[in-house]
Design an enzyme around this catalytic site. Structure first.
Site, PDB file in Angstrom:
ATOM      1  CG  ASP A 164      -0.238   0.020   2.544  1.00  0.00           C
ATOM      2  OD1 ASP A 164       0.747  -0.727   2.695  1.00  0.00           O
ATOM      3  OD2 ASP A 164      -0.660   0.771   3.446  1.00  0.00           O
ATOM      4  CD  GLU A 220       4.031   0.527   7.036  1.00  0.00           C
ATOM      5  OE1 GLU A 220       4.861   0.839   7.914  1.00  0.00           O
ATOM      6  OE2 GLU A 220       3.575   1.347   6.204  1.00  0.00           O
TER       7      GLU A 220
END
Length: 421
Positions: free
Chosen positions: A90, A184
């Site tokens: 991400d 994350e």
């Protein structure tokens, strides 16, 4: 591959990966991944791993992608530690465009005009971190998005390393495991949903910090607290002696903490309690707190302080009802170091010495996926991607630093074999 070929392979992969929008969205882990677009990134990597011949490739229902490159060892070789590499798929959501429009340039110093029409300029006077990269090739944005070197530079690094190992049978190595995880940026939710039976390594690395030479094996212990204050609603004409204003009580509660122990007043390894938000209405107020400290004992003391202040608030206004929910988010990587696993850290410094890289050891005021993975008994220190200005439209990636990050990855793999002989 020669140096120039390696650089081009790294850049080609990096530019391919950042074309895929994969921002995550904070949702408290209620859905992992938090965005559908992260699946696109994971499925591309799944296909590429399979094409490289990586075995045991698995994409979980939480978008955690794992795989194993089998050991390539000479006959009668001793046991070589299994190493893991973890990167997150991400990119951060900071209210910029999810679409990245990169540009590769030769930096000659001075300001960089990112977007002439919109007058977006990375000014050298405001960004002294540019100065060391004069006469180098950089990858920048058009100023409307982050670049995504956090963390797609790491993904390019790992995937290029896997390609190098599969292309050259003379490169001896033990089992190499990889994990690409979502979310994350919004709470380490990908690593928290890993199936560690598919990541059975002796130690691991994340590649998720900034400039050339940075090494992190000390992070915050991190937690959160949510304090909910239930007051009593009343019409103003009959409020005297009846109304219990939860908004004012929330302010009273926050004022019980030391204003000098907040993020804006601390640095280095100094911890804090951060009042992030207060949400309120006539009957209820909710205070959200972040708890951070490098020292485990001080971290636990901060948690106790919150509970003590909750009790003080109850005593200040006995008619209110106060609830507190607290949870740990991740731990300090340093707390996972033992005599048996510290080679993971020692090898970073040995590899940097051999590569002529000056280490810059940082006690990170934050955490990485490795901060959580380390709590599972897998020491997971962190080293640089080469990128700078993460979470900013002025994020940039010096290509020589990206190459050095890759070289460090390859050196760590080689050292694990060498030291086992």
């Amino acid at each position: 591959m020669k140096t120039n070929a390696i650089e081009e392979a790294l850049v080609e992969r990096f530019l391919r990966y950042i074309k895929i929008p994969s921002q995550s969205k904070a949702n408290g882990g209620k859905a992992v991944p938090s965005t559908e677009e992260q699946w696109d990134m994971a499925r591309l990597l799944q296909s590429e791993l399979e094409e490289l011949g990586v075995q045991d490739v698995s994409l979980s229902d939480k978008c955690v992608l794992t795989g194993r490159l089998p050991a390539n060892l000479p006959p009668d070789a001793p046991h070589v530690p299994a190493i893991g590499f973890c990167a997150h798929i991400d990119t951060v959501d900071v209210s910029l465009s999810p679409v990245v429009k990169p540009r590769r340039l030769h930096y000659e110093g001075g300001d960089i005009v990112l977007h002439a029409e919109k007058e977006i300029v990375m000014r050298a006077a405001e960004h002294p971190e540019l100065a060391p990269y004069v006469d180098q090739e950089l990858i920048v944005t058009d100023g409307t998005s982050v670049l995504g070197a956090d963390n797609k530079a790491a993904i390019a690094n790992i995937m290029t390393a896997l390609a190098s190992l599969t292309d050259d049978a003379s490169l001896w190595h033990g089992d190499i495991y990889v994990a690409f995880v979502p979310d994350e940026e919004c709470g380490l939710w990908g690593s928290k949903n890993m199936d560690f039976s598919k990541f059975p390594v002796d130690y691991a690395y994340t590649i998720d910090c900034c400039a050339l030479g940075e090494v992190v094996y000390e992070t915050f212990n991190a937690g959160s607290a949510e304090v909910t204050i239930h007051g009593v609603s009343a019409h103003p004409m009959s409020a005297k002696g009846v109304l219990v204003n939860p908004t004012l009580l929330a302010v009273d509660f926050v004022n019980l903490f030391d204003r000098r122990e907040t993020p804006e007043c601390t640095e280095g390894t100094e911890g804090y309690i951060w009042c992030q938000t207060i949400r309120s209405n006539p009957t209820t107020a909710t205070v959200e707190l972040n708890i951070r400290d490098h020292d485990k004992a001080r971290y636990e003391a901060r948690k106790r302080l919150i509970l003590e202040n909750v009790e003080k608030l109850r005593q200040m206004e006995t008619r209110c009802r106060v609830e507190c929910r607290m949870e740990d988010t991740y731990g300090n990587i340093a707390d996972a170091v033992t005599d048996d696993n510290r080679q993971a850290i020692d090898h970073i410094y040995e590899a940097m010495r051999r590569l002529g890289i000056t280490p810059k050891t940082i006690a990170m005021r934050g955490g990485t996926d490795g901060s959580f993975i380390s709590t599972k008994g897998i020491l997971t220190p962190n080293y640089f991607t080469g990128g700078l200005n993460f979470h900013s439209n002025c994020e940039f990636l010096p290509i020589p630093s990206l190459r050095k990050s890759y070289e460090l990855t390859m050196a760590l793999i080689a050292l694990a074999y060498e030291k086992a002989q």
